[in-house]
Motif scaffolding. Structure first.
Motif, mmCIF file in Angstrom:
data_model
loop_
_atom_site.group_PDB
_atom_site.id
_atom_site.type_symbol
_atom_site.label_atom_id
_atom_site.label_comp_id
_atom_site.label_asym_id
_atom_site.label_seq_id
_atom_site.Cartn_x
_atom_site.Cartn_y
_atom_site.Cartn_z
ATOM 1 N N LEU A 287 0.830 -1.208 0.000
ATOM 2 C CA LEU A 287 0.000 0.000 0.000
ATOM 3 C C LEU A 287 0.867 1.262 0.000
ATOM 4 N N MET B 33 2.123 1.993 -3.400
ATOM 5 C CA MET B 33 1.118 2.506 -4.342
ATOM 6 C C MET B 33 0.810 3.976 -4.122
ATOM 7 N N ALA B 34 1.375 4.561 -3.056
ATOM 8 C CA ALA B 34 1.110 5.973 -2.777
ATOM 9 C C ALA B 34 1.750 6.846 -3.858
ATOM 10 N N ARG C 112 0.552 -1.786 -10.979
ATOM 11 C CA ARG C 112 -0.393 -1.481 -9.914
ATOM 12 C C ARG C 112 -1.534 -2.505 -9.851
ATOM 13 N N ARG D 179 -8.008 1.007 2.470
ATOM 14 C CA ARG D 179 -6.803 1.751 2.086
ATOM 15 C C ARG D 179 -6.491 1.552 0.606
ATOM 16 N N ALA E 228 -6.231 4.439 -2.187
ATOM 17 C CA ALA E 228 -5.105 4.582 -3.117
ATOM 18 C C ALA E 228 -5.578 4.657 -4.554
ATOM 19 N N GLU E 229 -6.744 4.067 -4.822
ATOM 20 C CA GLU E 229 -7.318 4.105 -6.172
ATOM 21 C C GLU E 229 -8.289 5.276 -6.347
#
Length: 895
Positions: free
Chosen positions: A699, A702-703, A714, A744, A748-749
């Protein structure tokens, strides 16, 4: 001089108070003076005897079960005095003393136990008990000393001396109770045990109602107790065994023709005992009680058929009996907690493994045993289950007798007691009272095939009282039984009361001298000394060595004392710890702490590979040492392949890999952390910690702005995160961790509304609701809906405000969140709530800052004055208060 009425009474029907028999014919008339003399003989002499028996029974159990040597030594003289008084009365009435066979057998076992504790020449011990001789011969090897010249059959002679006192006390209690019941019947002795059990139950209930964690408010138990488990008998199995004996004795009292107390009062006592019995949460005890009740019902039915009646029990008594049982169950239902029922439903049968340990112990010491009372210090050499646990008893009295007395004596004792105390001999087939009390004894014995109650002094004192009462009453009502006991010669009979008094003085003193401190007290004293002394100081080191030497001579088979010696040697640096560790490892098959120390010794000598192997053994044998072993392993090496040497084989190794990953993260090695987590997941796909850390790492990758390069694809990262979430949900379905991971991922999406909706639906179904609601509030803060944020904040505050401090912490967190969003007005309300709930200086400062930013300058000045009350005034604080007051006045008088 014999009582002139004795021959006449012998012709009368048996005087059985518990039997439902037709009225007896009136005895021949006596002269008034003779009747007065008989009444004085019955009542005047019996009362002191009954009082001494009651003191022995009640004092032993209320004094924490008399598990401590000083308590046993203090209670035992009352029992010996009771026996001496009973013998004296029998001598005055009959001119001779006849010692009952069970009492003689218990006394013989006490004598044999003393023989076990007696020092013998080592050359003789090597011939008759080579395994015991070897333990004695190697006991002082770490000190560089030769074997002692004299040693005992017992591997804990002090404990054996205490056991001899206990068994001779049981013989004294049995004899005194038999003497009492021979003149007054079994009712009084059985009633003493029943009242004692009711007192134990009542005291336990009082402790539970008061929420006491210390017995009587001052005695601190050595282990933490569950609610409603604090009382005179701290072990649930011991408590249940004692209460079972008392409950069935009370049931027998219910059916007596002339009860010693109103039947409703006896029934109330039975209900109280049964209720506390169930809430004790002893599986063996609770399962054994219905067996005793069914056994009593069958005996009563058999007695009724024998007398040619359809039922030997009046309907009112039967209803009272049922009401007592139902009341006990109701009390248990009302007083039972979730923990109580969880303990009862627990299917863990690990303690039955102890029966397997006893077999090789008996095989090593077949003839003379390890010594009565030595099980606690000898058993580590045979224990095979992991963990750092001390087992004081074998949890099975036949196994304990065979291991401690040896097979010949142990088997003979079991057979002799079974023959002497058979149902017909104790009147269980003739009397309702005897049937109830006998069923209580049987239930206690059945439970103790897998429990330890019979090793507790107070339990055996109560059982000896019941058995002695039944024995004496049976001999009184059936003269043929009494004639089988051969009286001692006149001269020997006159010495018996004096011998009982002498034993009551000498043996308690001997037990105090030889048996205190016991092995548990020695361990505690040595640990306390180790914590305050400095092994690098020569004086402290020599004092510790002397204390260790004395403890090893008292308990030569115990592995704890050489382990402390190894710690002293390692910390001092003046001698090798290896000989000490060798001795400790010899005396304990499972010894994780010794392996952990050996790992440190080997690492200090550069033998890192061998040290890793010892760390692995410590983790396998004592899972609680995994954090210590993992810390040492990562401190010694950062190489993954070397670290694998400290990891147990198979699935069990995932816990060590988990700890290695934690330590690698602390050491700033994310690559090593990832390898350890991945290896842990390979061994246990539901490994919670590794799954969570892997998901969190993905996670973070992916930020926006992450440059680690972990999540190049991704979509693939999202699949892996979902896989971790699914495993976390399967591992702990009652927690919200998986939902938080998925939320979360949605954040992120850039899908905050879906994240908030997911958590809103899930948080009401989890055990960690406040934590889940925090995650929901963060997700709501990412949405464009103030209403969702307000609703989430309200729910979080409501779930957290069960205690002032947690409420204040949550309100502060919400205030920080709102202030970070540029909403000082909203933050002000939360800070004000926090300051009201838990007014600390930090909270008042936060309130002042938010109030100033929101334009509420008067409120800010008030909050700053509260700060001054906490820490005192200073120039900066005075200046700021003045500024806030001035701004407030300006706002009031401004245009």
């Amino acid at each position: 001089m014999r009582d002139p009425s004795e021959h006449e009474n012998a012709a009368l029907p048996p005087r059985d108070e518990a039997r439902d028999a037709p009225p007896r014919p009136a005895p021949p008339l006596r002269r008034p003076r003779e009747r007065s003399r008989d009444r004085a003989d019955i009542h005047g002499d019996v009362r002191p005897l009954a009082a001494l028996i009651a003191i022995s029974v009640v004092a032993s159990v209320l004094a924490i079960g008399a598990v401590h040597v000083p308590t046993i030594a203090a209670v035992a003289p009352a029992a010996f005095a009771a026996a001496a008084l009973g013998f004296r009365q029998e001598l005055s009435r009959k001119g001779a003393v006849a010692i009952a066979f069970p009492a003689a057998l218990a006394a013989a076992l006490a004598g044999y136990t003393l023989l076990q504790a007696a020092p013998l020449p080592m050359s003789l011990l090597e011939r008759i008990a080579p395994a015991s001789a070897d333990i004695w011969a190697r006991a002082l090897m770490p000190l560089g000393e030769a074997a002692p010249r004299f040693a005992s059959l017992s591997l804990d002679p002090g404990a054996s001396t205490v056991e001899a006192l206990k068994w001779l006390t049981y013989a004294a209690v049995f004899s005194a109770s038999a003497a009492l019941s021979a003149r007054r019947g079994a009712t009084l002795g059985v009633a003493i045990v029943f009242v004692s059990a009711a007192l134990v139950a009542l005291v336990t209930v009082v402790h539970g109602l008061a929420g006491m964690t210390r017995v009587y408010g001052f005695y601190e138990p050595s282990v933490a107790l569950a609610p409603w488990h604090t009382g005179p008998l701290l072990n649930p199995n011991t408590l249940a065994g004692y209460l079972n004996l008392g409950a069935l004795s009370g049931m027998g009292l219910l059916f007596t023709q002339r009860p010693i107390a109103p039947r409703w009062l006896v029934a109330a006592g039975v209900a109280l005992i049964v209720g506390v019995d169930v809430t004790s949460a002893s599986r063996g005890g609770v399962l054994a009680l219905p067996v005793g009740v069914v056994g009593l019902a069958l005996l009563l039915r058999w007695q009724a058929k024998k007398r040619g009646r359809s039922s030997g029990t009046p309907s009112s008594v039967a209803w009272l009996f049922g009401a007592a049982l139902a009341g006990g169950v109701l009390l248990a239902a009302l007083g039972g907690t979730h923990a109580t029922w969880s303990e009862l439903y627990d299917k863990n049968l690990g303690k039955l493994e102890m029966l397997l340990w006893a077999r090789p112990m008996v095989g090593d010491h077949p003839l003379f045993g390890i010594g009565r009372g030595a099980f606690e210090s000898v058993s580590p050499a045979y224990r095979v289950n992991a963990g750092h646990v001390v087992y004081t008893h074998a949890e099975s009295f036949p196994a304990q007798w065979l291991a401690e007395w040896g097979m010949p004596v142990g088997l003979a004792a079991l057979a002799a007691f079974a023959w002497a105390l058979r149902p017909a001999r104790l009147g269980a087939t003739r009397s309702a009272l005897a049937a109830g009390a006998f069923c209580g004894v049987v239930v206690l014995l059945l439970q103790n095939i897998v429990d330890l109650s019979l090793e507790i002094f107070s339990v055996c004192v109560a059982m000896a009282t019941v058995l002695g009462s039944l024995w004496g009453d049976s001999a009184r009502t059936r003269p043929s039984h009494a004639q089988r006991a051969r009286p001692l010669a006149a001269r020997a009979s006159r010495l018996v009361p004096a011998a009982a008094i002498a034993a009551g003085v000498v043996l308690p003193l001997a037990a105090l001298r030889a048996g205190a401190p016991d092995v548990g007290a020695d361990r505690s004293a040595l640990r306390a000394a180790y914590e305050v002394r400095d092994p690098q100081n020569q004086g402290d080191r020599e004092a510790m060595r002397g204390q260790i030497r004395a403890a090893m001579l008292r308990h030569p088979a115990d592995p704890y004392f050489p382990l402390v010696g190894a710690l002293v040697a390692y910390r001092s640096g003046h001698e090798s710890a290896i000989p000490w560790l060798q001795r400790s490892l010899e005396r304990a098959l499972v010894n994780g702490r010794a392996h952990l120390l050996l790992a440190q010794v080997l690492a200090s000598r550069g033998a890192r590979k061998q040290a890793m192997l010892e760390l692995r053994l410590s983790a396998e044998q004592d899972p609680s040492l995994v954090p210590h072993a993992g810390t040492l392993a990562v401190r010694w090496t950062k190489d993954f392949e070397e670290l694998l040497g400290a990891v147990p084989e198979g699935k069990a190794g995932w816990a060590m890999l988990d700890e290695l990953a934690v330590q690698a993260g602390i050491a700033g090695r994310p690559d090593l952390r990832a390898r350890c987590d991945q290896a842990a997941i390979e061994r246990n796909r539901f490994a919670f910690g590794p799954r969570l850390r892997e998901a969190q790492a993905l996670l973070a990758a992916m930020a926006p702005g992450d440059k680690s390069g972990v999540c190049v694809d991704r979509v693939q990262c999202a699949r892996e995160i979902e896989g971790h979430a699914a495993a976390l949900e399967a591992a702990q379905p009652d927690r919200s961790v998986a939902a938080q991971i998925r939320a979360r991922l949605l954040l992120a999406e850039k899908r905050p509304e879906e994240a908030e909706a997911l958590l809103a639906a899930r948080c009401g179904q989890t055990s960690d609701r406040p934590e889940c609601l925090r995650a929901r509030t963060l997700a709501a803060a990412e949405t464009a809906s103030p209403e969702k944020l307000a609703a989430a904040s309200k729910d979080l505050l409501a779930a957290s405000c069960l205690a002032p401090v947690t409420c204040a912490d949550t309100a502060t967190w919400l205030g920080d969140l709102r202030l970070g969003r540029g909403e000082p007005g909203s933050a002000l309300a939360f800070y004000a709530r926090a300051a009201r709930e838990d007014p600390t200086e930090t909270r008042w400062l936060k309130l002042a800052d938010a109030a100033s930013r929101a334009g509420a300058h008067a409120q800010a000045a008030d909050a700053l004055e509260r700060v001054a009350q906490k820490r005192g005034w200073d120039d900066a604080l005075r200046r700021r208060v003045s500024e806030e007051r001035a701004r407030a006045m300006g706002a009031i008088h401004g245009p």
